[in-house]
Structures are given as C-alpha cells and as structure tokens.
Design an enzyme around this catalytic site. Structure first.
Site, PDB file in Angstrom:
ATOM      1  N   GLU A 176       3.205  -1.209  -4.312  1.00 24.63           N
ATOM      2  CA  GLU A 176       4.157  -0.911  -5.386  1.00 24.63           C
ATOM      3  C   GLU A 176       5.201   0.144  -5.013  1.00 24.63           C
ATOM      4  OE1 GLU A 176       0.858  -0.531  -5.658  1.00 24.63           O
ATOM      5  OE2 GLU A 176       0.330   1.360  -6.656  1.00 24.63           O
ATOM      6  N   ASN A 177       5.079   0.776  -3.857  1.00 28.81           N
ATOM      7  CA  ASN A 177       6.169   1.655  -3.421  1.00 28.81           C
ATOM      8  C   ASN A 177       7.362   0.847  -2.907  1.00 28.81           C
ATOM      9  OD1 ASN A 177       4.297   1.030  -1.318  1.00 28.81           O
ATOM     10  ND2 ASN A 177       5.346   2.470   0.013  1.00 28.81           N
TER      11      ASN A 177
END
Lengths: 218, 232
Positions: free
Chosen positions: A46-47
């Site tokens: 999710e980064n």
C-alpha cells in the site's frame, strides 16, 4: 495444531489465479511463500506498488524500493508504481480482490480490532482501517487465543475497533471459520489433531458447528 | 518564466516560521526530504505541526526535529519506530493525531484538487469517526474528512527541471506527489536538477505548476529502515 507456517500455507489455498492481494505484516507476509504453483497473483503493497517481488539479494538493496513494512524488496516484470492516494484509491474501489491481515480480536459479526491497546503506546493504524473498510474479501490470520490464554474470537471486541462487520474468514492454529451472515463463527475445518472440543474451549463467541467438520488439507 | 530555482535547502525554507503547518513527503525513511529536514533542524524554529505518514527514527528524518523539540503536533498514520517520539508523547509534550493512511493521502489529494472534503469508509464505527459527519451513500456509511490546509509542503523527487516539473523514483514516490499538490507553497528537493526540455513531458509525475521552489539536494544518505535480503 498448526504453527505460523501452517496458517500461512492454509491461507495460501484461498488465493485464486489472477487475484490482486494485499498482505499485512506478520503471518500474512508468510503467505507469499506458499502461493500454489501455476497461480498468477499480483501482490499490492500500500505504499505504492503492484507486483511486489521477493527480497533482494545481499548487496542489491535499493533504498527507494520498500514494502509497507519498510523492508527492502524487488519488483517483478509487469510491476507498477504509483502514489499513496492512488494506492488507497484502488483499495477503496475494491480492485484488490483479497486482504489478509492479523488481528488482536474478531467479533462474531465480523468486527476487527488490531491497532490499539488502551494504556500501551499506540503506533497507529497505518493502512489497516482503509483496507478493512473497503476490501471485498478479508481473511484474518491469527492465533485462536492470546498470550493470557483468552479467546480472540469474541461476541464483541473489547479493544478499540479497526473496522466493523468486515471480516469474512479466520484461519487460526486450530481451525478455519467463517463469519456467518446472521452472526457467529461457522466452523469450516479443524487443524490436524484438533478436536471440536478444543475449538469450543478456545472460542468465546457463538460457534456454529453443522454436520461433519473435515480436517484441513495443507 | 519565474525562476523557481533556489540555491539550497536553507534558502528554500528561509521563510518557514515557528507555529506553521508543514507537509513532509516520504514513507518511513523512503523518499523523505533529507536536505530540508536538516535545514529546519539547523534553523531551530519550533511549535510546528507536521503532516507526514511517519515520524522518522531517533537519529534520522523527522526524528531529528523531534529531538530538538521543534514539533508541537504530528499528524500521521503510523509512528512506531521512534523512542524519543514515544517519550514526548507519554509526557504530554507532543500532540499526535493518528489517521488512516488512505485518509491521510486522500486529504492531501483533495487539497491539491481543490476539493474541501472527501468521503471515505475508513474509520466508520471506530474512534476515528468521533465528532465527524457520517453520510450514507448507496447503503454504506462514509466519514467526511476535510482537505488539509498546510503552509508549506516539502517533497523529495528524483529528477526535476527548473520549471518545477518532477519525476519520482520507485516507491520513493509514495506521498510526495499528493503533498506536492497540497502546499500553499511547495518546496521540492531533487537528486538531479535539469534544464527545461530535458524531461519528457509524458513522464512528468508532478507538473511544475504545483512547485514553487526547487533545488538540487546533496549528500543523500537514503537510510534503509528494514534491510531485508534473500537468504540464498
């Protein structure tokens, strides 16, 4: 009874060809090691990465390339990089097929608590609240009881919630359970060598046992 | 064209004052504006509100500003890697607002897109929802979350040109593009500053209209937080 690897192996069987999957920190991270041969899966970090590859070889670490656990990783052919807003955009719009994450508690209506223990240092929810609020399929990987021996499958969560009414399935060292639509933990499979009584004793919330409960195949 | 190029981090942050609200790009230690953070530490201003996904580690990144008590409030999604942070939080010296990571990113985006608020399901039914307006759309509840209002956004890019166009590299992109869009004044530090025309317009991640000051950073340490390698 399963060890952490066993839990990861069992969860890996839930992954289908073509899935986009987000793996949380801890046992969920191990799932990547047991994705069945011939199945094509894209891991989302999710980064801002789709197509997360394995850890780099020693000496090939790139400080600009990390996963959501801040570990050095690699990309794969077909990987894509994007910013944090788009990353959560694809999560919120349910493009990610499956989210696997750990939990401190799960309630019989699918509430999850995994970010905060009152009185202890709170590190933050990171992306967990976004993931559980939007994912179409959430599997929780966790131990059935906590270190004090208390059940983590409860009628209601006692800890501050991460999300409500969202968990679909739970895999523990003892069992595979699903959250029933009317509430309650429906027992689907027993871990090898685990009796129904063992599972009953470790489950504080409503346990639904219907028909023969098969032993897990790993 | 207005000259956006400044000599260095000291010049870029020269008018940032105590009490202001800053956005700082990066995820963990990846893609953080190292030069500007060091310049802020040197300048010694304080009472800052910092919007950043994380708070650095004890001796790097925003951790350096914490050590000098320059930060009044952190707005972050995850802050667990910093002992000094924990000490200040528990002693009441530091205020912390923890918000979901997607909400953080999207509140930046909203600001850069000129939208006052967003609706997100993240945090519905949790303590994050306390005091916030809940709206139901198509049978599902959403929280109204406001766009951020930051005096400065400070970002780190890989390449930039003198017009402020930016290209990020790998997962060092993270929050940087959305924060770049969201500052009243946006400062970009880049590893390579090039002349206009050297970047392919099709490859630009952040158009220069969002960037007010740009400079080529130096001595990037790019520290790795969790060095993890394959065994064989």
């Amino acid at each position: 009874m399963l060890d952490k690897t066993g839990i990861a192996k069992r969860i890996a069987k839930e992954i289908k060809d073509g899935y986009y999957v987000n793996l949380g920190i801890g046992i969920p991270t191990l799932v990547a090691n047991y994705i069945p041969e011939g199945i094509n899966v894209v891991l989302q970090s999710e980064n801002g990465l789709l197509g997360m590859g394995p850890f780099p070889y020693d000496g090939e670490e790139d400080p600009d390339l990390i996963n959501a656990g801040k570990q050095t990783i690699t990309t794969l052919p077909g990987s894509a990089i994007f910013d944090s807003a788009m990353s959560f955009g694809m999560i919120r719009s349910q493009k990610v097929d499956l989210t696997i994450l750990g939990a401190m508690e799960v309630s019989e209506n699918g509430d999850i608590a995994n970010w905060k223990i009152p009185g202890k240092m709170v590190k933050g929810m990171g992306g967990a609240m976004d993931l559980v609020a939007s994912a179409k399929n959430i599997i929780v990987a966790m131990q059935h009881v906590n270190k004090a021996g208390e059940s983590k499958l409860l009628k209601e969560c006692s800890l501050p919630l991460t999300g409500v009414n969202c968990v679909k399935k739970i895999v523990t060292e003892l069992a595979v359970l699903e959250v029933a639509s009317g509430g309650g933990f429906r027992l689907l499979e027993r871990a090898p060598g685990v009796s129904l009584e063992d599972i009953r004793k470790a489950t504080s919330g409503k346990l639904i046992i219907e028909g023969q409960i098969p032993e897990m195949q790993i | 064209m207005i000259n956006k190029v400044v000599a260095n981090a000291d010049e870029a942050i020269s008018d940032i004052e105590s009490g202001m609200t800053l956005m700082l790009g990066g995820f963990g230690l990846c893609g953080i504006p190292e030069n500007c953070i060091n310049a802020l530490v040197k300048k010694g201003i304080n009472q800052l509100t910092c919007i950043s996904n994380n708070a650095g580690v004890d001796d790097f990144g925003i951790g350096l500003m914490l050590k000098k008590r320059q930060v009044k409030k952190m707005i972050s999604s995850y802050v667990g890697e910093n002992a000094e942070f924990e000490r200040q939080l528990l002693s009441g010296e530091l205020e912390v607002e923890l918000i979901p990571q997607g909400t953080l990113a999207t509140r930046c985006m909203a600001s850069g897109y000129g939208m006052p608020a967003i609706f997100t399901p993240a945090g519905v039914g949790t303590e994050v929802a306390e005091g916030k307006e809940v709206r139901n759309f198509n049978g599902k509840d959403y929280l109204m979350e406001m766009a951020f209002d930051a005096d400065f956004a400070i970002v780190k890019a890989w390449k930039g040109d003198t017009a402020g166009n930016l290209i990020f590299r790998s997962t060092a992109r993270n929050f940087n593009p959305v924060m770049a869009m969201a500052g009243k004044i946006t400062i970009a530090e880049v590893e390579q500053l090039v002349e206009i025309g050297e970047l392919d317009p099709d490859q630009i991640h952040t158009p220069g209209i969002y960037v007010h000051r740009i400079f080529q950073g130096r001595n990037y340490e790019k520290r790795i937080e969790q060095r993890t390698v394959r065994l064989i």
